[in-house]
Design an enzyme around this catalytic site. Structure first.
Site, PDB file in Angstrom:
ATOM      1  N   LYS A  27       0.876  -1.214  -0.116  1.00  0.00           N
ATOM      2  CA  LYS A  27       0.045  -0.149  -0.020  1.00  0.00           C
ATOM      3  C   LYS A  27       0.881   1.150   0.030  1.00  0.00           C
ATOM      4  O   LYS A  27       0.620   2.330  -0.778  1.00  0.00           O
ATOM      5  CB  LYS A  27      -0.818  -0.067   1.367  1.00  0.00           C
ATOM      6  N   ARG A  97      -3.509   3.295   8.267  1.00  0.00           N
ATOM      7  CA  ARG A  97      -3.829   1.984   7.783  1.00  0.00           C
ATOM      8  C   ARG A  97      -2.524   1.033   7.600  1.00  0.00           C
ATOM      9  O   ARG A  97      -1.360   1.541   7.692  1.00  0.00           O
ATOM     10  CB  ARG A  97      -3.806   2.364   6.233  1.00  0.00           C
ATOM     11  N   GLY A 106      -8.189  -7.547   4.269  1.00  0.00           N
ATOM     12  CA  GLY A 106      -9.156  -7.585   5.374  1.00  0.00           C
ATOM     13  C   GLY A 106      -8.775  -8.277   6.522  1.00  0.00           C
ATOM     14  O   GLY A 106      -9.318  -8.303   7.641  1.00  0.00           O
ATOM     15  N   MET A 108      -5.633  -7.060   8.611  1.00  0.00           N
ATOM     16  CA  MET A 108      -5.237  -6.254   9.312  1.00  0.00           C
ATOM     17  C   MET A 108      -6.160  -5.057   9.491  1.00  0.00           C
ATOM     18  O   MET A 108      -7.236  -5.076   8.630  1.00  0.00           O
ATOM     19  CB  MET A 108      -3.808  -6.056   9.159  1.00  0.00           C
ATOM     20  N   ARG A 350      -3.317  -2.025  -6.450  1.00  0.00           N
ATOM     21  CA  ARG A 350      -2.468  -2.949  -6.272  1.00  0.00           C
ATOM     22  C   ARG A 350      -2.640  -4.029  -7.481  1.00  0.00           C
ATOM     23  O   ARG A 350      -3.562  -3.723  -7.994  1.00  0.00           O
ATOM     24  CB  ARG A 350      -2.626  -3.853  -4.966  1.00  0.00           C
ATOM     25  N   HIS A 467      -5.385 -42.790  -1.171  1.00  0.00           N
ATOM     26  CA  HIS A 467      -5.730 -43.660  -2.367  1.00  0.00           C
ATOM     27  C   HIS A 467      -6.780 -42.812  -3.107  1.00  0.00           C
ATOM     28  O   HIS A 467      -6.409 -42.641  -4.342  1.00  0.00           O
ATOM     29  CB  HIS A 467      -6.123 -45.040  -1.835  1.00  0.00           C
ATOM     30  N   ARG A 629       5.440 -50.024 -15.654  1.00  0.00           N
ATOM     31  CA  ARG A 629       6.091 -50.567 -14.314  1.00  0.00           C
ATOM     32  C   ARG A 629       5.223 -51.807 -13.986  1.00  0.00           C
ATOM     33  O   ARG A 629       4.160 -52.121 -14.053  1.00  0.00           O
ATOM     34  CB  ARG A 629       5.531 -49.652 -12.984  1.00  0.00           C
ATOM     35  N   SER A 775      13.798 -43.977 -12.802  1.00  0.00           N
ATOM     36  CA  SER A 775      12.692 -42.788 -12.669  1.00  0.00           C
ATOM     37  C   SER A 775      12.224 -42.589 -11.110  1.00  0.00           C
ATOM     38  O   SER A 775      12.052 -43.909 -10.566  1.00  0.00           O
ATOM     39  CB  SER A 775      11.379 -43.347 -13.359  1.00  0.00           C
ATOM     40  N   GLY A 777      10.741 -42.663  -7.947  1.00  0.00           N
ATOM     41  CA  GLY A 777       9.152 -42.603  -7.568  1.00  0.00           C
ATOM     42  C   GLY A 777       9.046 -41.818  -6.482  1.00  0.00           C
ATOM     43  O   GLY A 777       9.462 -42.330  -5.213  1.00  0.00           O
ATOM     44  N   CYS A 842       8.352 -39.770 -11.580  1.00  0.00           N
ATOM     45  CA  CYS A 842       6.883 -39.937 -11.993  1.00  0.00           C
ATOM     46  C   CYS A 842       5.887 -39.987 -10.674  1.00  0.00           C
ATOM     47  O   CYS A 842       4.780 -40.541 -10.495  1.00  0.00           O
ATOM     48  CB  CYS A 842       6.809 -41.496 -12.402  1.00  0.00           C
ATOM     49  N   TYR A 862      12.984 -35.567 -17.627  1.00  0.00           N
ATOM     50  CA  TYR A 862      11.490 -35.264 -17.778  1.00  0.00           C
ATOM     51  C   TYR A 862      10.748 -35.432 -16.431  1.00  0.00           C
ATOM     52  O   TYR A 862      11.343 -36.172 -15.392  1.00  0.00           O
ATOM     53  CB  TYR A 862      10.984 -36.382 -18.760  1.00  0.00           C
TER      54      TYR A 862
HETATM   55  P1  ADP Z   1      -8.080  -2.847   3.549  1.00  0.00           P
HETATM   56  O1  ADP Z   1      -6.638  -2.831   3.679  1.00  0.00           O
HETATM   57  O2  ADP Z   1      -8.973  -3.066   4.514  1.00  0.00           O
HETATM   58  O3  ADP Z   1      -8.568  -2.291   2.139  1.00  0.00           O
HETATM   59  P2  ADP Z   1      -7.633   0.438   3.692  1.00  0.00           P
HETATM   60  O4  ADP Z   1      -6.443   0.990   4.617  1.00  0.00           O
HETATM   61  O5  ADP Z   1      -7.534   0.336   2.283  1.00  0.00           O
HETATM   62  O6  ADP Z   1      -8.132  -1.075   4.279  1.00  0.00           O
HETATM   63  O7  ADP Z   1      -8.801   1.299   4.297  1.00  0.00           O
HETATM   64  C1  ADP Z   1     -10.272   1.090   4.388  1.00  0.00           C
HETATM   65  C2  ADP Z   1     -11.042   2.191   3.519  1.00  0.00           C
HETATM   66  O8  ADP Z   1     -10.873   3.292   3.922  1.00  0.00           O
HETATM   67  C3  ADP Z   1     -10.705   1.754   2.051  1.00  0.00           C
HETATM   68  O9  ADP Z   1     -11.857   1.993   1.465  1.00  0.00           O
HETATM   69  C4  ADP Z   1      -9.848   3.104   1.887  1.00  0.00           C
HETATM   70  O10 ADP Z   1     -10.002   3.515   0.550  1.00  0.00           O
HETATM   71  C5  ADP Z   1     -10.555   4.047   2.988  1.00  0.00           C
HETATM   72  N1  ADP Z   1      -9.361   5.012   3.388  1.00  0.00           N
HETATM   73  C6  ADP Z   1      -8.238   4.826   4.100  1.00  0.00           C
HETATM   74  N2  ADP Z   1      -7.766   5.782   4.398  1.00  0.00           N
HETATM   75  C7  ADP Z   1      -8.314   7.016   3.807  1.00  0.00           C
HETATM   76  C8  ADP Z   1      -8.246   8.382   3.544  1.00  0.00           C
HETATM   77  N3  ADP Z   1      -6.995   8.803   4.044  1.00  0.00           N
HETATM   78  N4  ADP Z   1      -9.122   9.116   3.145  1.00  0.00           N
HETATM   79  C9  ADP Z   1     -10.288   8.303   2.507  1.00  0.00           C
HETATM   80  N5  ADP Z   1     -10.674   7.036   2.795  1.00  0.00           N
HETATM   81  C10 ADP Z   1      -9.498   6.064   3.119  1.00  0.00           C
HETATM   82 MG    MG Z   2      -7.968  -1.356   0.973  1.00  0.00          MG
HETATM   83 MG    MG Z   3       6.224 -47.025  -5.400  1.00  0.00          MG
END
Ligand code: ADP
Ligand code: MG
Ligand code: MG
Length: 886
Positions: A27, A97, A106, A108, A350, A467, A629, A775, A777, A842, A862
């Site tokens: 990020k 963040r 989702g 952290m 990303r 199996h 075999r 071969s 195994g 194999c 192979y």
């Molecule tokens: P996650 O990794 O769970 O997506 P994010 O850090 O991306 O968490 O943030 C969660 C939400 O909050 C996302 O929709 C992001 O766009 C929004 N968000 C994060 N920082 C800001 C910011 N500075 N201003 C506006 N929206 C933000």
């Molecule tokens: Mg995000």
């Molecule tokens: Mg065998």
């Protein structure tokens, strides 16, 4: 001087870039990169991931030096924004963040609107002239801070919102008035005080330190640890923390927030795709509180307004950014955006996750568009994913009721009626034309017929190499194994799971790619190997050097594999043929024989049938080598354990049931995997291998006489001493010579051995004096090297992985350090004796990408794998060759 830990982004002197992903997290690095290429992002700074590890070392507390460095960057942010953090008139608000090198969606935590308190909220309302925005932001902040930083249950707050909505008869959160929000803030602060025994912190700095600590600590929350274990992400990467100026998508109708993909992540089509919500903050889109609207006009459904229509200017800007991002990253991007009062900002980008189909299409399209080169296109597709393109799949749009989950043992989807008995499965499928799913506690070679006839197989016990799993993968048949929550009752012919009972004849659906077991008939879709997929495989051939063969026991599988690009058969197991039709009876006669003479008589009956099988296989593999075999499993596997069936056999063979019982008793072994099997059978009953050799050579002569090109390779299993092979080679050569004398035809054939007993890798130089090929195994080699029984590893492999003793199931992913080292040694010693010794592998590993790469790198000729894995092995081999050349 201590090292630099904090990096600024968003002014003229952005300090990060994409290449710093390891340090700044995905990020942070990409926010900096977007700033670098002139895409609008709210400014901020990133505290790097190594700091997270230091933070844990220091007992989960921020330290003074670090705070100073953060303060300096905060001041720079204040300057850039022209606002002060903690100011009551016009406060600078930030988000805190998380963001690791590898995205963990989702897993952290993130806190928004930080910097608000009882006074600042008033100032914020005034400068924005938007009371609703201010109070909505404040109540969100208290919620998130309490949950993420202080561990107060989020439900406690949600309940209050629900109560309020009910009292006022509101449908949506957006109906809450300023007074309602003020009241909620009051209630939220009370909850906080009750839970923490102190008032909600009013000092923004204190809020910031707590939040940064919370995000660092979230790296080690249970969710995140489990996710990393499941996805093989190292635990010592740590997460970076991004502190970023807030932009608000919830200021009113001229604002909004959304997510977008530069191409369609499910089909791969080069089409902009995404969703947005007017007047909302980021997390609302994911949370599903309101139904988002499409971005494109042509995707509007009734009652919807697309962004293209709602904010045409913003839409145009987004389309420009779409192009810019793709050109810059040369891959599909998944990004977040927010519109604040008609101004567009990007908050994240990303490389987007995608389906297998989309991955292939995008790679090929991007090459054709000139965005990437051919090598990159070949490298871009995850080989493991190809498999899902080769089997019928559950329609991703279908509704489903999941009963339970087992191991995704063999991919594809299967729909059918539940049957608990293999014979019955066979009868129902073959004679009544029913689609059935065979459900067993576990399977054994006796079940082959039923398994072959069934649409899919579900077992309660057993692991990924049980199996059922191995055979199913070989057959390219969907299988879910080890669904341990199921209570199966053969007596009443039903199973119970999760309080639901499924009876014989009820429909279920299996997803062998996810392990899901579903109630009823879930719709499936048929795959195609056409278009982009075909193109990609053409490119693969330009780079691949390692040979790819298949493990196939029937002409049908051989043909299938050949269509997928197999260059021969690396393993044709003969025992499966022993079970088919009437032969099992002859095989049993052979086993029940007490003298060599009796045995030879029974073997005579089997021989023509075996020969016919080989004829079919040789024809299917015209021009390509076929490694056969000789008999491998212990003989008791051909006799039933259950008394009922023993009685039946006694009747069929016209012998006393006691005789069968005695034989079963006599053949029973304490440890059959290490027992009387493989070459040991050949040594004790040479007439068995003699018959098999004769059948192979006869078939070869017959096919050659038809003008086809046959290349038979006879393989002796389980050899541990050179003498075993020497003696068996004599038997095979004698049998072959006799056939040549009779038929007046001659074919070239080779006699080689499987290297699967650890000792064989050590004395490989001596074995290579006789062996004309090796071969590896690796199934048995792994079993005997680790001393793990492949049929019992299911009981502990998960625990071993959780406790970091094993990274992978060694029966799926070749253990390069241990087993791989033995393979290397066996290869080197074998080639010391014979420089040009042809060597392959194999085991199940022959179709596993990292193992294929290993095989290429150590110099094997192979790999051989089940038909459906052939394209996977080809792609993996091409990638290995490209990587080596770079
Ligand atoms: P996650 O990794 O769970 O997506 P994010 O850090 O991306 O968490 O943030 C969660 C939400 O909050 C996302 O929709 C992001 O766009 C929004 N968000 C994060 N920082 C800001 C910011 N500075 N201003 C506006 N929206 C933000
Ligand atoms: Mg995000
Ligand atoms: Mg065998």
């Amino acid at each position: 001087m201590s090292r630099k830990r904090v990096f600024f982004f968003g002014d003229e002197n952005t300090e990060g870039k994409t290449e710093m992903k390891e340090q700044l997290g995905g990020k942070g690095a990409n926010l900096a990169e977007m700033a670098n290429i002139g895409i609008p992002v709210p400014p901020g700074f990133t505290i790097d991931a190594p700091t997270c590890i230091e933070y844990f070392d220091k007992g989960e507390k921020l330290w003074d030096d670090l705070r100073d460095e953060i303060r300096k960057h905060l001041e720079r942010l204040e300057k850039t924004m022209g606002k002060k953090f903690g100011d009551n008139e016009d406060p600078l608000l930030v988000s805190v963040r998380s963001g690791a090198k590898i995205s963990m969606p989702g897993m952290m935590d993130t806190i928004l609107n930080l910097g608000l308190n009882d006074d600042a909220v008033e100032g914020f309302a005034k400068v924005t002239d938007n009371k609703r925005l201010a109070w909505d932001s404040y109540r969100r902040f208290i919620q998130m801070f309490s949950d993420v930083a202080m561990g107060i249950e989020a439900d406690k707050f949600e309940e209050k919102i629900e109560e309020m909505k009910q009292k006022k008869n509101y449908e949506n959160d957006t109906d809450l008035t300023v007074d309602d929000l003020k009241e909620l803030v009051k209630q939220f602060k009370e909850i906080y005080k009750e839970e923490k025994g102190e008032p909600f912190p009013q000092d923004p700095k204190e809020q910031l330190w707590d939040s940064i600590e919370a995000v660092f600590s979230s790296w080690n929350n249970n969710r995140a640890i489990t996710y990393r274990n499941l996805n093989n992400i190292p635990h010592d990467l740590g997460t970076a923390v991004n502190v970023q100026a807030m932009v608000f998508g919830n200021t009113g109708e001229n604002s909004g927030t959304g997510v977008a993909f530069t191409r369609d992540p499910s089909t791969g089509k080069n089409k902009f795709y995404g969703e947005f919500l007017p007047n909302a903050q980021g997390e609302d889109v994911v949370a599903g509180i309101r139904t988002p609207q499409p971005l494109n006009k042509d995707e509007e459904k009734e009652g919807q307004t697309s962004l293209e229509v709602y904010m045409p200017e913003i839409y145009k800007q987004l389309r420009k950014i779409q192009k810019k991002l793709e050109n810059h990253y040369t891959d599909m991007q998944d990004f977040e955006f927010t519109i604040q009062d008609g101004e567009l900002y990007l908050l994240q980008t990303r490389t987007g996750k995608r389906t297998a189909k989309a991955a292939v299409k995008m790679a090929v399209d991007m090459k054709e568009e000139g965005l990437i080169d051919k090598k990159t296109a070949v490298k871009r597709v995850d080989p493991d994913k190809l498999e899902t393109l080769l089997h019928p799949m559950i329609d991703p749009k279908a509704e489903k009721e999941v009963l339970t989950e087992g191991l995704p043992a063999s991919p594809g989807a299967a729909v059918g009626k539940v049957v608990f008995d293999s014979e019955e499965a066979y009868l129902k499928a073959e004679e009544e034309g029913e689609k059935v799913i065979l459900v067993r506690l576990e399977t054994s070679p006796e079940d082959i017929k039923g398994m072959a006839a069934a649409e899919g197989i579900l077992t309660v016990r057993g692991g990924m190499t049980s199996h059922a799993a191995v055979v199913a993968r070989g057959m390219g048949k969907c299988c879910v194994a080890g669904a341990g929550e199921i209570n199966l009752d053969y007596e009443t012919q039903e199973f119970e799971v999760d309080g639901k009972t499924i009876k014989k004849g009820d429909f279920i659906t299996l997803d062998g790619s996810s392990g899901e077991v579903m109630k009823g008939k879930v719709p499936t879709i048929e795959p195609k190997i056409k278009g982009e997929f075909e193109k990609l495989m053409e490119w693969v051939e330009e780079y691949r050097e390692l040979g790819v063969r298949t493990n196939a026991d029937t002409a049908h599988d051989a043909e299938l594999a050949r269509n997928f690009g197999a260059e021969g058969i690396g393993l044709c197991r003969t025992e499966h043929m022993f079970f088919e039709g009437e032969r099992i009876q002859a095989v049993r006669e052979m086993i029940l024989s007490n003298t060599e003479e009796e045995r030879r008589k029974a073997l005579k009956k089997i021989e023509p049938m075996q020969k016919d099988d080989f004829v079919e296989i040789f024809k299917a593999m015209d021009g390509l080598p076929v490694t056969v075999r000789l008999l491998d499993p212990p003989l008791h596997e051909f006799l039933p354990m259950e008394e009922e069936q023993q009685k039946e056999i006694a009747k069929d063979l016209d012998v006393d049931v006691e005789e069968i019982k005695d034989k079963v008793e006599a053949l029973s072994e304490i440890n059959p995997m290490l027992g009387h099997r493989g070459v040991r059978l050949g040594i004790t009953y040479p007439e068995i291998y003699e018959m098999q050799a004769r059948a192979i050579i006869r078939a070869a002569c017959e096919v050659k006489d038809e003008g086809l090109d046959v290349i038979p390779e006879i393989m002796i299993p389980l050899v541990g001493t050179p003498e075993e092979l020497d003696q068996m080679k004599v038997v095979v050569d004698d049998a072959a010579q006799k056939v040549f004398d009779q038929t007046k035809t001659k074919v070239d054939y080779k006699v080689g051995t499987m290297i699967e007993v650890p000792r064989a890798t050590v004395v490989a130089d001596e074995i290579a004096k006789t062996a004309e090929f090796f071969s590896f195994g690796t199934n048995d080699l792994t079993q005997m090297t680790y001393g793990f029984s492949r049929d019992d590893i299911g009981k502990f492999v998960n625990i071993y992985q959780k406790k970091n003793i094993l990274e992978n199931d060694p029966f799926q992913v070749l253990d390069q350090k241990g087993v791989g080292e033995l393979v290397k040694m066996g290869l080197e010693r074998g080639r010391k004796t014979k420089k040009d010794l042809k060597v392959g592998i194999c085991g199940e590993h022959g179709g596993e990408p990292s193992s294929v790469k290993f095989c290429y790198n150590i110099g094997l000729d192979y790999v051989s794998c089940s038909p459906y894995r052939v394209p996977i092995a080809r792609l993996s081999a091409a990638q290995a060759a490209i990587e080596k050349s770079e």
